[in-house]
Write a protein that holds these residues in place. Structure first.
Motif, PDB file in Angstrom:
ATOM      1  N   UNK A 263      -4.230  -5.821   9.816  1.00 44.99           N
ATOM      2  CA  UNK A 263      -2.769  -6.515   9.906  1.00 44.99           C
ATOM      3  C   UNK A 263      -1.889  -5.445   9.292  1.00 44.99           C
ATOM      4  N   UNK A 264      -2.276  -4.812   8.229  1.00 44.71           N
ATOM      5  CA  UNK A 264      -1.644  -3.919   7.510  1.00 44.71           C
ATOM      6  C   UNK A 264      -0.983  -2.842   8.890  1.00 44.71           C
ATOM      7  N   UNK A 265      -2.011  -2.320   9.265  1.00 41.74           N
ATOM      8  CA  UNK A 265      -1.661  -1.204  10.299  1.00 41.74           C
ATOM      9  C   UNK A 265      -0.992  -1.662  11.544  1.00 41.74           C
ATOM     10  N   UNK A 266      -1.002  -2.958  11.721  1.00 47.41           N
ATOM     11  CA  UNK A 266      -0.346  -3.455  13.084  1.00 47.41           C
ATOM     12  C   UNK A 266       1.056  -3.723  12.476  1.00 47.41           C
ATOM     13  N   UNK A 267       1.151  -4.212  11.333  1.00 39.81           N
ATOM     14  CA  UNK A 267       2.608  -4.538  10.917  1.00 39.81           C
ATOM     15  C   UNK A 267       3.279  -3.281  10.824  1.00 39.81           C
TER      16      UNK A 267
ATOM     17  N   UNK B  85       0.739  -1.279  -0.188  1.00 40.84           N
ATOM     18  CA  UNK B  85      -0.074  -0.069  -0.127  1.00 40.84           C
ATOM     19  C   UNK B  85       0.990   1.370  -0.102  1.00 40.84           C
ATOM     20  N   UNK B  86       0.187   2.431  -0.222  1.00 45.89           N
ATOM     21  CA  UNK B  86       0.781   3.707  -0.142  1.00 45.89           C
ATOM     22  C   UNK B  86       0.907   4.140   1.054  1.00 45.89           C
ATOM     23  N   UNK B  87       2.082   4.726   1.417  1.00 47.42           N
ATOM     24  CA  UNK B  87       2.136   6.001   2.748  1.00 47.42           C
ATOM     25  C   UNK B  87       1.180   6.755   2.818  1.00 47.42           C
TER      26      UNK B  87
ATOM     27  N   UNK C 292      -2.727  -0.788  -8.750  1.00 41.13           N
ATOM     28  CA  UNK C 292      -3.899  -0.218  -9.634  1.00 41.13           C
ATOM     29  C   UNK C 292      -4.861   0.295  -8.766  1.00 41.13           C
ATOM     30  N   UNK C 293      -6.025   0.860  -9.245  1.00 44.71           N
ATOM     31  CA  UNK C 293      -7.091   1.318  -8.715  1.00 44.71           C
ATOM     32  C   UNK C 293      -7.260   0.718  -7.341  1.00 44.71           C
ATOM     33  N   UNK C 294      -7.293  -0.726  -7.195  1.00 42.04           N
ATOM     34  CA  UNK C 294      -7.617  -1.605  -5.977  1.00 42.04           C
ATOM     35  C   UNK C 294      -6.579  -1.041  -4.800  1.00 42.04           C
ATOM     36  N   UNK C 295      -5.336  -0.765  -5.275  1.00 36.55           N
ATOM     37  CA  UNK C 295      -4.253  -0.284  -4.327  1.00 36.55           C
ATOM     38  C   UNK C 295      -4.635   1.064  -3.687  1.00 36.55           C
ATOM     39  N   UNK C 296      -5.384   1.769  -4.427  1.00 37.21           N
ATOM     40  CA  UNK C 296      -5.828   3.182  -3.771  1.00 37.21           C
ATOM     41  C   UNK C 296      -6.912   2.640  -2.550  1.00 37.21           C
TER      42      UNK C 296
ATOM     43  N   UNK D 196      -8.248   2.298   3.050  1.00 40.32           N
ATOM     44  CA  UNK D 196      -9.033   1.593   4.166  1.00 40.32           C
ATOM     45  C   UNK D 196      -7.899   1.672   5.246  1.00 40.32           C
ATOM     46  N   UNK D 197      -6.659   1.479   5.013  1.00 42.00           N
ATOM     47  CA  UNK D 197      -5.570   1.403   5.838  1.00 42.00           C
ATOM     48  C   UNK D 197      -5.277   2.816   6.464  1.00 42.00           C
ATOM     49  N   UNK D 198      -5.333   3.753   5.904  1.00 41.58           N
ATOM     50  CA  UNK D 198      -5.125   5.206   6.526  1.00 41.58           C
ATOM     51  C   UNK D 198      -6.284   5.427   7.390  1.00 41.58           C
TER      52      UNK D 198
END
Length: 309
Positions: A292-296, A120-122, A253-257, A262-264
Motif C-alpha cells: 500500500x505504501x509503494x502504491x501510494x 517511512x523514509x525515502x 524509531x527502530x521499527x520505522x527503519x 520493507x518498502x524499499x
C-alpha cells in the motif's frame, strides 16, 4: 487506576494465570504480557466498580458497557481495538481452560480503526542518514560511534526487530554468507541477509567491541557502555538521535527503519513472499501494508508527473 493486587481474588488469580500462560506456553515477550495485564486490569477494575467481581458473572453486556464507557471517555479507536483484542484472547483462554462456561467475548465487535499508511523514509533519506552515521563513527574516539552506525546499518539492512537485534550473539553472524541468525517472536529462528554496507559497519564495531568488554558481556554482539548486552531503550535513543539529523525525515524509531527497508525492497522489485520471510511475519496480510505504501508513492508520482493525471 489500581493494579492487579487491588482486584478481587476471583479476578486477579485467573488474570495472573493467563499472563503465565502467555509467557511460558506462548513465549510472548515481557512487553506483550504487560500490555495484556494492563488492558485486563482496566477491564476488571471497571467491572468490579459495577458490581461484577467473579469471572463467571461476566457477560457480553458487561464487556460492551466497558468498551462504551471507554469510547465515551474519548479513547482512540486503535486503543479500543487493542483492548477488544485482549479481551477476546483472554476469554477464549478461560473457556478452553474451563474457567468459564461460555465465552462472553465471542461475538464482541471491535472498534472501527481508520487505516493509515505507516510513515517511512525515502531511499535517499535512508542512504544519507546511514552514510552520515558511518562518517561520524570514523571521528569518534570512543567505540560508541562505531556501535551506533552498526545498529542503524543492521536494522535497516536486515529489517530485524529491536528485540532481535539486542538478542544477537556473535555466532549468529555468518560473514561468508552475509547473513544473521535471529530469534524472533514465539522463539522462531530465521536467517536474514545483510548487505555489504551492513556487514562492514558490523565488523567496524566488532573491531572495537573489546574496549567495552566486561565479565557480563557474554557473547552479545551489541553492548552498552558498561559492557552488558544492549538495552532496547538505548537502541531506540540511538535511532531517534540519528534520524533527527535530517530535518525532513519523520520521527521514527527502530521499527520505522524496518518499515523503510520493507518498502524499499518492494519498490526495488522484491516479491511479497520474500519480504514476508525476511521480516518474519506469520501472515502475508501483515506484509501487504508495504504494498500500500509503494502504491501510494506511485500514485503521487503519477499525479505530479503525468500530463493526463
Amino acid at each position: 487506576m489500581g493494579g492487579v493486587s487491588d482486584l478481587p481474588a476471583a479476578l486477579a488469580v485467573p488474570l495472573e494465570d493467563f499472563c503465565t500462560h502467555l509467557r511460558a506456553d506462548l513465549s510472548r515477550s515481557t512487553h506483550t504480557v504487560d500490555a495484556y495485564r494492563t488492558d485486563l486490569t482496566e477491564l476488571f477494575t471497571d467491572l468490579a466498580a459495577h458490581g461484577v467481581t467473579r469471572l463467571g458473572d461476566v457477560g457480553l453486556a458487561d464487556l460492551r458497557g466497558w468498551l462504551a464507557r471507554q469510547r465515551g471517555a474519548g479513547m482512540a479507536p486503535a486503543t479500543l481495538q487493542r483492548h477488544w483484542a485482549s479481551v477476546r484472547v483472554f476469554f477464549r483462554w478461560t473457556r478452553a481452560e474451563g474457567l468459564t462456561a461460555t465465552d462472553p467475548a465471542a461475538v464482541l465487535r471491535s472498534a472501527k480503526v481508520p487505516k493509515r499508511l505507516p510513515r517511512t523514509l525515502g531511499i535517499d533519506q535512508a542512504r544519507q542518514i546511514l552514510d552520515d552515521a558511518v562518517a561520524a563513527a570514523r571521528t569518534d574516539e570512543t567505540p560508541g560511534g562505531a556501535r551506533d552506525a552498526a545498529i542503524l546499518e543492521v536494522l535497516y539492512g536486515s529489517g530485524i526487530r529491536v528485540a532481535e537485534l539486542c538478542g544477537l550473539d556473535l555466532d549468529a553472524v555468518d560473514r561468508a554468507r552475509g547473513t544473521l541468525r535471529v530469534l524472533g517472536k514465539g522463539n522462531k529462528e530465521r536467517t536474514v541477509p545483510l548487505g555489504d554496507p551492513g556487514m562492514r559497519a558490523l565488523d567496524a564495531w566488532l573491531g572495537r567491541r573489546g574496549e567495552w568488554l566486561t565479565a557480563v558481556s557474554g557473547d552479545a554482539v551489541f553492548l552498552g557502555a558498561r559492557g552488558g548486552r544492549i538495552d532496547p531503550r538505548v537502541v531506540r535513543r540511538v535511532v531517534h538521535q540519528h534520524l533527527r539529523t535530517d530535518a525532513e525525515a519523520p520521527d521514527l524509531g527502530p521499527h520505522g527503519l524496518r518499515h523503510a527497508m520493507a518498502t524499499h525492497l518492494l519498490e526495488g522489485g522484491a516479491d511479497l513472499r520474500t519480504v514476508q520471510e525476511i521480516l518474519g511475519h506469520e501472515s502475508l496480510a501483515t506484509t501487504q501494508i508495504y504494498t500500500h505504501v509503494s502504491t501510494e508513492r506511485l500514485r503521487k508520482a503519477f499525479n505530479q508527473a503525468h500530463p493526463r493525471a
